[in-house]
Design an enzyme around this catalytic site. Structure first.
Site, short mmCIF file in Angstrom:
data_model
loop_
_atom_site.label_atom_id
_atom_site.label_comp_id
_atom_site.label_asym_id
_atom_site.label_seq_id
_atom_site.Cartn_x
_atom_site.Cartn_y
_atom_site.Cartn_z
N LYS A 109 0.83 -1.20 0.00
CA LYS A 109 0.00 0.00 0.00
C LYS A 109 0.87 1.25 0.00
O LYS A 109 1.99 1.26 0.54
CB LYS A 109 -0.90 -0.04 1.24
CG LYS A 109 -2.02 0.96 1.30
CD LYS A 109 -2.90 0.63 2.52
CE LYS A 109 -4.03 1.61 2.71
NZ LYS A 109 -4.92 1.22 3.84
N SER A 143 -9.61 1.31 3.13
CA SER A 143 -8.80 2.23 2.36
C SER A 143 -7.74 1.54 1.48
O SER A 143 -7.12 2.20 0.65
CB SER A 143 -8.10 3.21 3.30
OG SER A 143 -7.20 2.51 4.18
N SER A 186 -9.77 -1.77 6.88
CA SER A 186 -9.26 -1.35 5.58
C SER A 186 -8.54 -2.42 4.79
O SER A 186 -8.23 -2.23 3.61
CB SER A 186 -8.35 -0.13 5.73
OG SER A 186 -9.11 1.02 6.02
#
Length: 479
Positions: free
Chosen positions: A84, A158, A182
């Site tokens: 990420k 996210s 997330s």
């Protein structure tokens, strides 16, 4: 240099009255302390920088950058992995999904080092909601991320790009971060596996904190075994993350693939099932029924404080993120790691006019609440303590708890528009960030083939049992 104004600002915040001579005396004392500390120098580690760094160009806007690291060999040599955009890769710009962030690390996050050393081809960073503070993939400064499985619907967030990249077959696995769901929400919406590890089992040095008492780094993957292999590689304490030194996770989760589940019992959480859309309820009930073929017994269980635990988790996240912003980007105390270049970049970002409105609002509203006192945070902590005891007690009876990962399938773009909408997306995930228990989401489908996540929650450091249950469900769901 500290001057009288600096002392006055602190005194005013604390309601302490000082005359001019006091102000000067305290300023002089502060500068004396500063002189003692001048000999301390911040140390930033170095890693061999990535090469061939270029922007991602996939159809789903899942990949932020592609790059190359030196080739290694090891047990993960068959995997192509991404991380990420809030996780440091030396030489690769790290944006945290924000136009306000300008930062290129000179070091790898611990998890990147471990993946690379294990032979994984770490090749991409993935797009995300700005500063990890949303659940749909729509707040990324570099454009919304598309769901490869459900046209016109969000991929979840996210860790949006991580979920989309795995679902699209661009990557075998990708790391996400999970503060309130997330990792698990995009896994649920995109039809992948997602693992939120036991809190602090995976070190967070090189990761951009959101709410340190909740944040976890975990894998999204094409199947349970791949997620478990990645977890086994990245788990374990690291002195660069002092908070991880209290953990002693086992690193044999992947062995759970071959474990018998015939004697296991699971508790299906009643309030989670009651607050779920009908098509999701049906899919999860069918999945739970299928476990019977493996000899797994299922009963219903009610968890007091389940709904209030969601609210408590939202309080934790808001208060801790605002405090981090007001504290110049660094947790004071047993934090998750220390990097002066990142601290400076974060401090600059929260002051930048390029900061997104959602993140700015979270800082200002939660910061303003904190200025009026943190009684709401203490109250939320009390609720969290009670709920943690409730979950521990339930896991004394059952080998795992079961919920729908999300109460809904992937919503259309624009559908998650209010605070209430947002809270519903995390209703079944954030309670277990509050308690710190590990949670694994495994994909099943509705009657029309839309992805749904089934969430297994286990005892602390019980990832191996979750893997065994996940593998059993995979075998009955046809994966």
């Amino acid at each position: 240099m500290v001057d009288d104004t600096d002392v006055r600002d602190v005194a005013d915040r604390l309601g302490i009255e000082l005359d001019e001579s006091d102000l000067s005396a305290y300023a002089e004392a502060a500068n004396g302390l500063g002189a003692q500390f001048d000999g301390l120098a911040a140390y930033t580690p170095d890693s061999e920088a990535a090469t061939a760094v270029e922007s991602g160009t996939d159809d789903h806007n899942a990949v932020r950058y592609r790059f190359e690291l030196p080739e290694t060999t090891g047990e993960l040599g068959d995997l192509e992995v991404g991380v990420k955009d809030n996780t440091a890769v030396a030489g690769v710009p790290m944006h945290c999904g924000s136009d306000a962030v300008s930062f290129t690390p000179t070091y790898h996050a611990t998890v990147v080092e471990r993946l690379h050393s294990a032979g994984a081809v770490v090749t991409a960073t993935t797009n995300m909601d700005e500063f990890a503070y949303f659940t749909t993939g729509e707040t990324c400064a570099f454009g919304p991320i598309e769901n490869p499985r459900v046209e016109g619907c969000v991929p979840g967030g996210s860790s949006s790009g991580s979920g989309a990249a795995v679902a699209a077959g661009i990557l075998d696995a990708a790391l996400g971060s999970d503060t309130g769901g997330s990792v698990r929400i995009p896994a649920s919406f995109c039809g992948t596996v997602g693992l939120k590890p036991t809190h602090r089992a995976v070190p967070r040095f090189g990761f951009a904190d959101l709410a340190p008492s909740l944040d976890c780094i975990g894998p999204l993957a094409r199947d349970v075994e791949t997620a478990a292999r990645v977890y086994d590689t990245i788990a374990g304490p690291d002195p660069r993350d002092p908070s991880s030194l209290v953990s002693s996770p086992s690193t044999d989760a992947a062995a759970g693939i071959d474990d018998s589940v015939a004697t296991l019992e699971v508790g299906v959480v009643t309030p989670a099932m009651e607050d779920t859309d009908d098509e999701v309820t049906d899919a999860v009930e069918t999945a739970v029924d299928s476990l019977d073929s493996h000899g797994i017994e299922a009963e219903t269980v009610s968890l007091p404080q389940y709904r209030t635990a969601t609210l408590a988790g939202l309080v934790f996240a808001g208060a801790e993120f605002a405090t981090l912003a007001l504290a110049e980007g660094q947790v004071v105390g047993t934090g998750t790691g220390y990097s002066e270049p990142w601290r400076e970049a974060f401090s600059d970002a929260v002051r930048s006019p390029d900061l997104g409105e959602n993140v700015r609002e979270q800082i200002l509203t939660n910061g303003a609440l904190a200025e009026n006192g943190l009684g709401h945070y203490v109250a939320a902590r009390n609720i969290g303590t009670e709920f943690t005891t409730t979950v521990d007690d339930a896991l004394g009876t059952y080998d795992a708890l079961v919920t729908p990962t999300t109460p809904m399938t992937a919503p259309a773009f624009g559908d998650i528009a209010t605070d209430e909408d947002f809270a519903r997306t995390v209703a079944n995930t954030v309670p277990f960030n509050v308690t710190g228990h590990p949670a694994l989401t495994v994909p099943v489908e509705t009657d029309d083939g839309t992805p749904v996540g089934v969430q297994f929650v286990g005892q602390r450091d019980g990832e191996r049992t979750l893997v065994a249950l996940g593998a059993a469900l995979e075998s009955t769901a046809g994966h």
